[in-house]
Design a protein around this motif. Structure first.
Motif, PDB file in Angstrom:
ATOM      1  N   ILE A  88       0.847  -1.209   0.000  1.00  0.00           N
ATOM      2  CA  ILE A  88       0.000   0.000   0.000  1.00  0.00           C
ATOM      3  C   ILE A  88       0.878   1.253   0.000  1.00  0.00           C
ATOM      4  O   ILE A  88       0.628   2.217  -0.733  1.00  0.00           O
ATOM      5  N   LYS A  89       1.934   1.227   0.825  1.00  0.00           N
ATOM      6  CA  LYS A  89       2.860   2.361   0.874  1.00  0.00           C
ATOM      7  C   LYS A  89       3.556   2.532  -0.476  1.00  0.00           C
ATOM      8  O   LYS A  89       3.692   3.651  -0.990  1.00  0.00           O
ATOM      9  N   LEU A  90       3.983   1.409  -1.064  1.00  0.00           N
ATOM     10  CA  LEU A  90       4.673   1.454  -2.355  1.00  0.00           C
ATOM     11  C   LEU A  90       3.753   1.967  -3.452  1.00  0.00           C
ATOM     12  O   LEU A  90       4.165   2.742  -4.322  1.00  0.00           O
ATOM     13  N   ALA A  91       2.476   1.552  -3.411  1.00  0.00           N
ATOM     14  CA  ALA A  91       1.511   2.027  -4.407  1.00  0.00           C
ATOM     15  C   ALA A  91       1.346   3.542  -4.322  1.00  0.00           C
ATOM     16  O   ALA A  91       1.255   4.235  -5.337  1.00  0.00           O
ATOM     17  N   GLY A  92       1.310   4.056  -3.098  1.00  0.00           N
ATOM     18  CA  GLY A  92       1.195   5.505  -2.928  1.00  0.00           C
ATOM     19  C   GLY A  92       2.397   6.246  -3.482  1.00  0.00           C
ATOM     20  O   GLY A  92       2.258   7.295  -4.123  1.00  0.00           O
TER      21      GLY A  92
ATOM     22  N   PHE B 203       2.394   0.804 -10.710  1.00  0.00           N
ATOM     23  CA  PHE B 203       1.289   1.094  -9.789  1.00  0.00           C
ATOM     24  C   PHE B 203       0.132   0.131 -10.036  1.00  0.00           C
ATOM     25  O   PHE B 203      -0.462  -0.410  -9.088  1.00  0.00           O
ATOM     26  N   VAL B 204      -0.180  -0.092 -11.304  1.00  0.00           N
ATOM     27  CA  VAL B 204      -1.264  -1.028 -11.647  1.00  0.00           C
ATOM     28  C   VAL B 204      -0.916  -2.436 -11.175  1.00  0.00           C
ATOM     29  O   VAL B 204      -1.785  -3.169 -10.666  1.00  0.00           O
ATOM     30  N   ARG B 205       0.348  -2.828 -11.340  1.00  0.00           N
ATOM     31  CA  ARG B 205       0.769  -4.160 -10.892  1.00  0.00           C
ATOM     32  C   ARG B 205       0.604  -4.300  -9.381  1.00  0.00           C
ATOM     33  O   ARG B 205       0.134  -5.349  -8.895  1.00  0.00           O
ATOM     34  N   VAL B 206       0.968  -3.282  -8.631  1.00  0.00           N
ATOM     35  CA  VAL B 206       0.816  -3.332  -7.168  1.00  0.00           C
ATOM     36  C   VAL B 206      -0.660  -3.382  -6.795  1.00  0.00           C
ATOM     37  O   VAL B 206      -1.074  -4.144  -5.898  1.00  0.00           O
ATOM     38  N   GLN B 207      -1.483  -2.575  -7.489  1.00  0.00           N
ATOM     39  CA  GLN B 207      -2.918  -2.583  -7.203  1.00  0.00           C
ATOM     40  C   GLN B 207      -3.511  -3.975  -7.460  1.00  0.00           C
ATOM     41  O   GLN B 207      -4.354  -4.464  -6.701  1.00  0.00           O
ATOM     42  N   LYS B 208      -3.070  -4.570  -8.553  1.00  0.00           N
ATOM     43  CA  LYS B 208      -3.549  -5.925  -8.875  1.00  0.00           C
ATOM     44  C   LYS B 208      -3.137  -6.905  -7.795  1.00  0.00           C
ATOM     45  O   LYS B 208      -3.938  -7.760  -7.372  1.00  0.00           O
ATOM     46  N   ARG B 209      -1.877  -6.781  -7.329  1.00  0.00           N
ATOM     47  CA  ARG B 209      -1.399  -7.661  -6.253  1.00  0.00           C
ATOM     48  C   ARG B 209      -2.179  -7.442  -4.978  1.00  0.00           C
ATOM     49  O   ARG B 209      -2.529  -8.411  -4.258  1.00  0.00           O
ATOM     50  N   LEU B 210      -2.517  -6.190  -4.675  1.00  0.00           N
ATOM     51  CA  LEU B 210      -3.314  -5.902  -3.471  1.00  0.00           C
ATOM     52  C   LEU B 210      -4.703  -6.515  -3.584  1.00  0.00           C
ATOM     53  O   LEU B 210      -5.254  -7.025  -2.582  1.00  0.00           O
ATOM     54  N   ARG B 211      -5.295  -6.468  -4.780  1.00  0.00           N
ATOM     55  CA  ARG B 211      -6.608  -7.105  -4.952  1.00  0.00           C
ATOM     56  C   ARG B 211      -6.502  -8.618  -4.762  1.00  0.00           C
ATOM     57  O   ARG B 211      -7.405  -9.244  -4.180  1.00  0.00           O
ATOM     58  N   GLU B 212      -5.401  -9.186  -5.235  1.00  0.00           N
ATOM     59  CA  GLU B 212      -5.208 -10.624  -5.028  1.00  0.00           C
ATOM     60  C   GLU B 212      -5.086 -10.946  -3.546  1.00  0.00           C
ATOM     61  O   GLU B 212      -5.666 -11.940  -3.065  1.00  0.00           O
TER      62      GLU B 212
END
Length: 303
Positions: free
Chosen positions: A34-38, A243-252
């Motif tokens: 979450i921090k990295l996505a920000g 960012f999209v990759r991190v968001q996808k990982r967070l959804r997973e």
């Protein structure tokens, strides 16, 4: 680059870029991700803003390039138009000079026809008179020689005057001379226009060259600014993709957590059901149940 300083465009500091590794993506905790996505989002937004500023400056430079090219084209058109006028005046000048030459040839021919039998013209007689007068003034002569010299001078003067009177009495010659001089004067006017217009044409040619040179310089700066734009935009796109990759990982991870919670709830229901069935069995065997046991039976629907 000079263009960067001119437009005060911030340099792209690679140190501010956010890097994402496969290991971070796969093993990082949800909080870390979450921090990295920000960080990726904020850096992406900064880079997009930087790219937008550079695109705007590039477009301004391209517009100025077009203005300079248009200015050069205007000078080219004016130069060409003036050169056409120069050519027209040259043709008129040459034609009039040819006409004037023909007229002056006729004047000379007519003057020759008006000469006396000795064939001497007015200028030649005038020169001879001046030479005889100079001799009279500078040489010491005997009385007889001086008298002969004076008679000779008088004869020359008489010849000169007779010839001059004859020439002056010829109105046709005067008209021809006047016409020839007028034609020559008109030719001179055209020559003056040739000079003036040629100078103006050269000025427009020089201004055209300068405008094209400035257009090339500005175009070079626009190309440099485009390279800076591409640099910032590509960096922004990479941050967006990460960012999209991190968001996808967070959804997973969210789905995994939800699945784990669901399994945990199901497991708890099974445990509660087994416990309730055990309590119910005790109830059927006549054991006394306390309030907590009764509530467990009610929750499972066994009571």
């Amino acid at each position: 680059m000079a263009v960067v300083e001119e437009f005060d465009i911030k340099e792209l500091d690679e140190a501010n870029n956010v890097e994402l590794t496969d290991e971070q993506l796969e093993t990082g905790s949800k909080g870390q991700l979450i921090k990295l996505a920000g960080q990726l989002r904020d850096r992406r937004n900064d880079l997009n803003q930087m790219a937008s500023e550079r695109a705007s400056k590039r477009d301004d430079l391209n517009a100025k390039t077009r203005e300079k090219v248009d200015e050069a084209q205007e000078h080219r058109e004016q130069r060409d138009e003036l050169n056409e006028q120069v050519q027209e005046h040259k043709e008129s000048r040459n034609q009039l000079n040819a006409e004037a030459n023909e007229l002056f040839d006729k004047v000379d021919e007519m003057k020759g026809d008006l000469d006396m039998d000795d064939g001497k013209g007015l200028e030649e007689l005038k020169e001879e008179i001046e030479q005889l007068e100079f001799r009279q003034q500078t040489e010491v002569l005997s009385t007889e020689d001086e008298r002969e010299l004076i008679e000779k001078i008088e004869n020359k003067r008489e010849q000169y005057q007779q010839k001059k009177d004859k020439v002056d009495d010829s109105g046709e010659l005067e008209e021809l001379v006047e016409e020839a001089e007028e034609v020559r004067s008109e030719a001179s006017q055209h020559h003056q226009k040739v000079t003036e217009l040629a100078d103006k044409a050269q000025e427009h040619h020089n201004q055209m060259i300068e405008a094209y040179r400035e257009a090339d310089d500005i175009r070079d700066k626009a190309d440099e600014m485009h390279e800076l734009f591409v640099q910032a935009q590509e960096a922004a796109d990479r941050h967006h993709e990460d960012f999209v990759r991190v968001q996808k990982r967070l959804r997973e991870l969210d789905k995994q957590e939800e699945a784990e919670r669901k399994d945990e709830r199901a497991e708890k229901r099974e445990e509660a059901k087994a416990e309730a069935e055990e309590i119910y069995q005790k109830f059927k065997e006549g054991e006394t149940l306390d309030t907590e046991d009764l509530m467990k039976l009610q929750k499972t629907g066994l009571l």
